[in-house]
Design a protein around this motif. Structure first.
Motif, short mmCIF file in Angstrom:
data_model
loop_
_atom_site.label_atom_id
_atom_site.label_comp_id
_atom_site.label_asym_id
_atom_site.label_seq_id
_atom_site.Cartn_x
_atom_site.Cartn_y
_atom_site.Cartn_z
N ALA A 271 0.71 -1.25 -0.18
CA ALA A 271 -0.13 0.37 0.41
C ALA A 271 1.05 1.23 -0.03
CB ALA A 271 -0.76 -0.46 1.26
N THR A 272 1.89 1.07 0.44
CA THR A 272 2.77 2.37 0.60
C THR A 272 3.41 2.04 -0.50
OG1 THR A 272 3.44 1.55 2.93
CG2 THR A 272 4.67 3.68 2.27
N LEU A 273 4.14 1.56 -1.28
CA LEU A 273 4.16 1.96 -2.54
C LEU A 273 3.51 3.01 -3.38
CD1 LEU A 273 7.04 0.60 -3.86
CD2 LEU A 273 5.57 -0.82 -4.38
N ALA A 274 1.95 2.52 -3.15
CA ALA A 274 0.98 3.52 -4.47
C ALA A 274 0.79 4.50 -3.35
CB ALA A 274 -0.45 2.76 -3.68
N PHE A 275 1.56 4.93 -2.83
CA PHE A 275 1.56 6.65 -2.86
C PHE A 275 2.55 6.61 -4.21
CE2 PHE A 275 0.97 6.22 1.84
CZ PHE A 275 -0.33 6.84 2.08
N TRP A 276 3.89 5.80 -4.62
CA TRP A 276 4.78 6.52 -5.23
C TRP A 276 4.25 6.42 -7.11
CZ3 TRP A 276 6.15 6.03 -0.62
CH2 TRP A 276 7.43 6.92 -0.24
N THR A 277 3.74 4.80 -6.69
CA THR A 277 3.39 4.56 -8.38
C THR A 277 2.43 3.36 -7.70
OG1 THR A 277 3.98 3.32 -9.50
CG2 THR A 277 5.30 2.91 -8.26
N VAL A 278 1.11 3.15 -8.95
CA VAL A 278 0.45 2.45 -8.66
C VAL A 278 0.68 0.86 -9.31
CG1 VAL A 278 -1.77 3.69 -7.97
CG2 VAL A 278 -0.62 3.02 -10.25
N GLU A 279 1.78 1.32 -10.44
CA GLU A 279 2.02 0.25 -11.90
C GLU A 279 3.11 -0.75 -11.46
OE1 GLU A 279 4.13 1.92 -14.72
OE2 GLU A 279 3.05 3.62 -14.58
N THR A 280 3.44 -0.60 -9.86
CA THR A 280 4.60 -1.35 -9.80
C THR A 280 4.15 -2.60 -8.83
OG1 THR A 280 5.57 -0.82 -8.46
CG2 THR A 280 6.83 -0.40 -10.36
N LEU A 281 2.60 -1.99 -8.34
CA LEU A 281 2.25 -3.35 -6.97
C LEU A 281 2.65 -5.02 -7.10
CD1 LEU A 281 -1.07 -1.36 -6.32
CD2 LEU A 281 1.34 -0.76 -5.31
N GLU A 282 2.55 -5.07 -8.82
CA GLU A 282 2.67 -6.26 -9.01
C GLU A 282 3.93 -7.05 -8.41
OE1 GLU A 282 1.73 -9.67 -12.50
OE2 GLU A 282 1.69 -8.12 -12.95
N ILE A 283 4.70 -6.72 -7.95
CA ILE A 283 5.75 -6.88 -7.40
C ILE A 283 5.93 -7.82 -5.95
CG2 ILE A 283 6.92 -4.51 -7.08
CD1 ILE A 283 8.80 -6.55 -9.10
N VAL A 284 4.97 -7.06 -5.26
CA VAL A 284 4.80 -7.21 -4.02
C VAL A 284 4.21 -8.64 -3.89
CG1 VAL A 284 3.69 -6.81 -1.42
CG2 VAL A 284 4.42 -4.95 -3.62
N ASN A 285 3.58 -9.00 -5.71
CA ASN A 285 2.79 -10.53 -5.08
C ASN A 285 3.87 -11.28 -4.83
OD1 ASN A 285 0.75 -9.35 -5.45
ND2 ASN A 285 0.35 -9.89 -7.56
N THR A 286 5.17 -11.07 -5.72
CA THR A 286 5.95 -11.97 -5.07
C THR A 286 6.79 -12.41 -4.45
OG1 THR A 286 7.97 -10.13 -5.40
CG2 THR A 286 7.63 -11.52 -7.49
N VAL A 287 5.89 -11.61 -3.04
CA VAL A 287 6.67 -11.39 -2.01
C VAL A 287 5.16 -12.44 -1.05
CG1 VAL A 287 8.77 -10.85 -1.28
CG2 VAL A 287 7.30 -9.90 -0.81
N THR A 288 4.37 -12.02 -1.43
CA THR A 288 2.80 -12.39 -0.52
C THR A 288 2.47 -13.53 -1.16
OG1 THR A 288 2.25 -11.26 -2.13
CG2 THR A 288 2.38 -9.58 0.05
N TYR A 289 1.76 -13.48 -2.42
CA TYR A 289 1.56 -14.89 -2.86
C TYR A 289 2.63 -15.93 -3.50
CZ TYR A 289 -2.92 -12.74 -3.50
OH TYR A 289 -3.99 -11.98 -3.29
N GLY A 290 4.20 -15.48 -3.92
CA GLY A 290 4.76 -16.37 -3.99
C GLY A 290 5.42 -16.71 -2.91
N GLY A 291 5.31 -15.82 -1.31
CA GLY A 291 5.84 -16.15 -0.61
C GLY A 291 5.34 -17.41 -0.20
N VAL A 292 4.50 -17.42 -0.36
CA VAL A 292 2.49 -18.76 0.12
C VAL A 292 3.31 -19.79 -0.33
CG1 VAL A 292 0.81 -19.94 0.86
CG2 VAL A 292 0.41 -16.59 1.08
#
Lengths: 327, 263, 267
Positions: free
Chosen positions: C167-188
């Protein structure tokens, strides 16, 4: 010291420019152009306790940027700003308790909840004591005549009803300062009048300081003792409606209802603006010719049913003010 | 043809605008691929018994999957969902296009554009560094290309059916989630279908989903002989036509319902 | 602080009530969610019936990791919907409304929604965990129960922290949020298997950078009694879940920084 002080505020934004077309989009992958927009270019004013100020300007003039700074949700590049002695963005939470904000375009109520529950949640958010909350709520419900609305889920309210509820919601914690952003936008005539009456009452009886941004000049005329006009980040004018008029133009309008239709009214010292059925509208400069003199000449030449002198409408004044700046 | 071309072009433009999103998506896909390769590596090192695919084949299979993931009907169209939710779907009926084919064209665009944009870099990177192998022969390559077209047509048909199911909003979300999961597992995206228990094979071979992943991927690596393409393509096309027919019917009922309810 | 908790539960009560207004949708989504995650486990089962084990870990042992990480993720997924959807709030300007209120922004965002349908994944994770414990015949000492709970909660905090960072990343860009999926869903995905099966760089990443191992693999070693021969010292096996809580606190600091950035750019 004034309750609200704004001194030489400057705020610029950087906006990315998009090129049109598929090719433009592909090029945008590699290179993106930016452009700087000066939303506030040294804005200063002071507002005393209990004033009701109209803050007007075309879209993108810097109105909402100013309001955001005052509300503590935007930090300016430079300049000073104090609301009740506090710098809003440095003490956002403390500032938030002292202000109420209403956006005409969106509601702060919870969509699926009955109005009264939104109010209770706001009570908890603003940490208002139950007694103070009840006192404030009952008074607002009474003023806005919204008793029957309290148990209705917000999504079922009409726009006018919703706006009354939003006004109450913004005032539950009894803030001494209120920012209203387009509170009458999209409302029907009856609701508009109700909102205006309420705002006036709030200001006169409770002494709430109000900053009102609007495009509806009837709001301004009906409510505001003082008008600040902003365009392209600069304040163009700050004063009463009469001050504003005097600054822009001294002209007055003479409206004549003739006995016959399409009568040929003309005078060397006045210009005809419009002619419609029996009605003719003339513009004249009181420094050049007095109203009495002009009326005398016209009544001498035509059979008159009715006639009156008035100020040009405020839209006209504002339009000329913007035009003047462009030139 | 022009309006459908416009839809595809618009989708490409939209995706191209978000270069950072494309980069982020690529990074995510790469990471996932690496994790999956490592899991299979660990499995292969833990056994001596014969497996239905070699480790190298599985690696190629995984990277093909990462490259072409966007081709799968794994999500529904949020715009259409929003249209349905807000009731504005009634306005869609005002357009001078057949609603089904309009949505189908949208679905094709929805699948093709991101797949093309992501597949290319993935083939290069995975091919150079992570063990993605070239097709075993030109014949396999050709068969793969044909099967990809079949997969796209099938994928768009499933996507459209899912989108249409959103018109029954009460259950739509749940169904869409469930369908996408079924698609992902039954197509062979999670685990290549040959690994499934033997008793399941004939069922999997009958279902439409293998046409999305299993068929094109195994043709690519020669795990299925290129000569099989005729029967396999017919399987893909047959299911596509069946789904189109069903969807057309369901959509007709859905829009009639809308008209009756007054949108 | 106490007032904050009270307010949070007020928010949650409202969110739950409004979800219950669409009861059928809720039921369908929950079932859909349960089956979806169930199918994921079927994928793992398929591989085990071909390969037998993975680096000496049986399906039941892997299932313990799987259960813990899915319980943890479902809790965070349910509580951080507001952060997950935060980019929409920023884009739509609704975040300004939260800033206008005299409360912490993180609290208000967290209070946006408690996604009830995540019970689907939670239930599935619990079932897998219980099946694993039953199959392995784990003797549940109070310490082991506490460790399992701490691992699940620590994991939930860790994932919450990741959603806050997203969510914090969204203050800068809404485009790269998917990268966080690597550590959330990818983490799971990663943490469903014991970390020892992966290559060293990935192990280091999920231990040092995103301390996912501390809330799944390390405690699992202790619970399964596999810790004795492991290179992971017992203190770490038992104390590791604390890292999840620390991670969330750190993420909230970054969030504050993001809010400050937002108010200075207004974009």
């Amino acid at each position: 010291m004034p309750q609200i002080v704004v001194d030489d505020l400057v705020k610029t934004f950087r906006v990315a420019e998009r090129q049109p077309g598929l090719w433009g989009a592909a090029r945008g992958l590699l290179k993106r152009r930016h452009r700087t927009v000066e939303a506030l270019a040294g804005v200063s004013f002071g507002i005393e306790t209990g004033e009701l100020v109209g803050y007007i300007g075309p879209n993108g003039a810097g109105k909402s940027t100013t309001v955001k700074v005052l509300a503590g949700i935007l930090v300016p590049d430079s300049g000073r700003c104090e609301v009740l002695g506090r710098v809003p963005w440095r003490e956002r939470v403390a500032n938030a308790r002292e202000i109420g904000v209403v956006f005409g375009q969106r509601t702060q109520l919870w969509w699926d909840l009955p109005v009264i529950e939104s109010f209770e949640l706001l009570r908890d958010i603003y940490r208002v004591s139950p007694q103070a909350h009840l006192r404030s709520r009952d008074e607002l419900v009474d003023m806005l005549d919204m008793e029957p609305l309290l148990d209705v889920p917000v999504r079922q309210l009409s726009l006018g009803q919703r706006m009354r509820c939003d006004l109450a919601a913004a005032l539950l914690h009894s803030p001494p300062v209120l920012y209203l952003d387009e509170p009458t936008i999209g409302l029907d005539a009856v609701s508009k009048l109700a909102v205006r009456d309420f705002v006036r009452q709030l200001n006169r009886e409770r002494g709430v300081t109000i900053i009102l941004t609007t495009h509806d000049m009837d709001d301004i005329e009906a409510l505001c003792t003082r008008i600040i006009v902003i365009n392209e980040g600069h304040i163009l004018s700050d004063g009463t409606l009469n001050d504003l008029r005097a600054r822009v133009t001294t002209e007055r309008w003479l409206i004549v209802d003739l006995a016959e239709e399409d009568g040929d009214v003309a005078d060397p010292q006045a210009t005809v603006i419009s002619r419609e059925g029996h009605r003719v509208c003339l513009r004249f400069d009181p420094d050049e010719v007095s109203a009495a003199e002009l009326i005398g000449r016209i009544t001498a030449g035509h059979a008159i049913r009715d006639l009156f002198v008035e100020n040009p409408p405020i839209e006209e004044i504002i339009a000329r003010l913007y035009g003047e700046q462009c030139r | 043809m022009t309006p459908y071309w416009a839809i595809l072009s618009a989708r490409f433009r939209m995706l191209l605008q978000y270069r950072a999103a494309a980069a982020a998506g690529f990074g995510t896909q790469l990471f996932w691929g690496l994790i999956r390769v490592m899991i299979f590596e660990a499995f292969y090192r833990s056994t001596t018994s014969a497996q239905p695919m070699s480790y190298q084949e599985v690696v190629t299979y995984i990277w093909l999957g990462q490259a072409l993931l966007a081709l799968l009907p794994w999500n529904y169209d949020r715009d259409i969902h929003a249209l349905v939710r807000s009731g504005n779907v009634a306005y869609e009926l005002l357009r001078p296009l057949d609603l089904y084919w309009h949505w189908y064209a949208r679905a094709v665009a929805w699948r093709v554009a991101p797949a093309v944009l992501r597949a290319l870099p993935m083939f290069i990177v995975a091919g150079l560094f992570f063990g993605l192998q070239a097709p075993v022969s030109w014949a396999s390559f050709g068969a793969w290309l044909i099967a990809l077209v079949g997969a796209l047509l099938l994928s768009a048909a499933i996507t459209t059916l899912v989108n249409i199911s959103l018109m029954w909003t009460i259950a739509g979300d749940g169904i869409a989630t469930l369908v996408s999961t079924l698609v992902i597992i039954l197509s062979g995206m999670v685990v290549p279908l040959p690994f499934f228990p033997d008793w399941a094979q004939s069922i999997l071979n009958f279902l439409p989903f293998r046409g999305l992943v299993d068929v094109p991927f195994r043709l690519y690596m020669g795990h299925l002989p290129p000569g099989d393409i005729y029967g396999l393509f017919a399987h893909q096309l047959g299911w596509t036509l069946a789904l189109v027919a069903v969807s057309h019917h369901v959509l007709g009922r859905g829009t009639r319902r809308l008209v009756v309810q007054g949108g | 602080m106490l007032g904050d908790f009270r307010l949070y539960f007020r928010y949650i009560g409202i969110s739950v009530r409004s979800q219950m207004q669409y009861r059928w949708s809720f039921i369908m989504m929950t079932i859909g969610h349960f089956l979806t995650t169930g199918i994921e486990f079927v994928g793992i089962w398929i591989l085990f019936q071909r390969f037998g084990n993975i680096r000496g870990w049986s399906l039941a042992e892997v299932a313990l990791c799987y259960g813990i990480v899915n319980i943890a993720f479902s809790i965070s997924d349910a509580t951080t919907r507001g952060f997950d959807m935060f980019h929409i709030m920023v884009k739509g300007g609704e975040f300004d409304r939260l800033l206008l209120r005299p409360r912490s922004t993180a609290l208000q965002v967290a209070g946006q929604e408690l996604t009830m349908r995540r019970i689907g994944r939670l239930t599935q994770g619990l079932i897998v965990l219980l099946w694993s414990a039953h199959t392995l015949g784990i003797v549940w000492s109070p310490a082991k129960v506490a460790l399992t709970g701490a691992a699940a909660l620590g994991g939930a905090c860790l994932f919450c922290g990741l959603f806050v960072l997203q969510a914090t990343l969204a203050f800068w860009t809404v485009e790269t949020l998917e990268i966080v999926n690597t550590v959330t869903y990818g983490g799971v995905e990663t943490a469903q298997f014991p970390l020892s099966i992966y290559r060293p760089w990935l192990r280091r990443f999920f231990t040092g950078v995103i301390p996912l191992a501390t809330v799944s693999y390390f405690p699992a070693l202790a619970i399964l009694g596999r810790g004795a021969g492991s290179a992971v010292p017992p203190a770490l096996q038992w104390g590791a879940p604390l890292a999840g809580f620390a991670f969330l606190l750190a993420a909230l600091q970054v969030w504050k920084f993001g809010v400050r950035h937002y108010t200075s750019t207004g974009s």
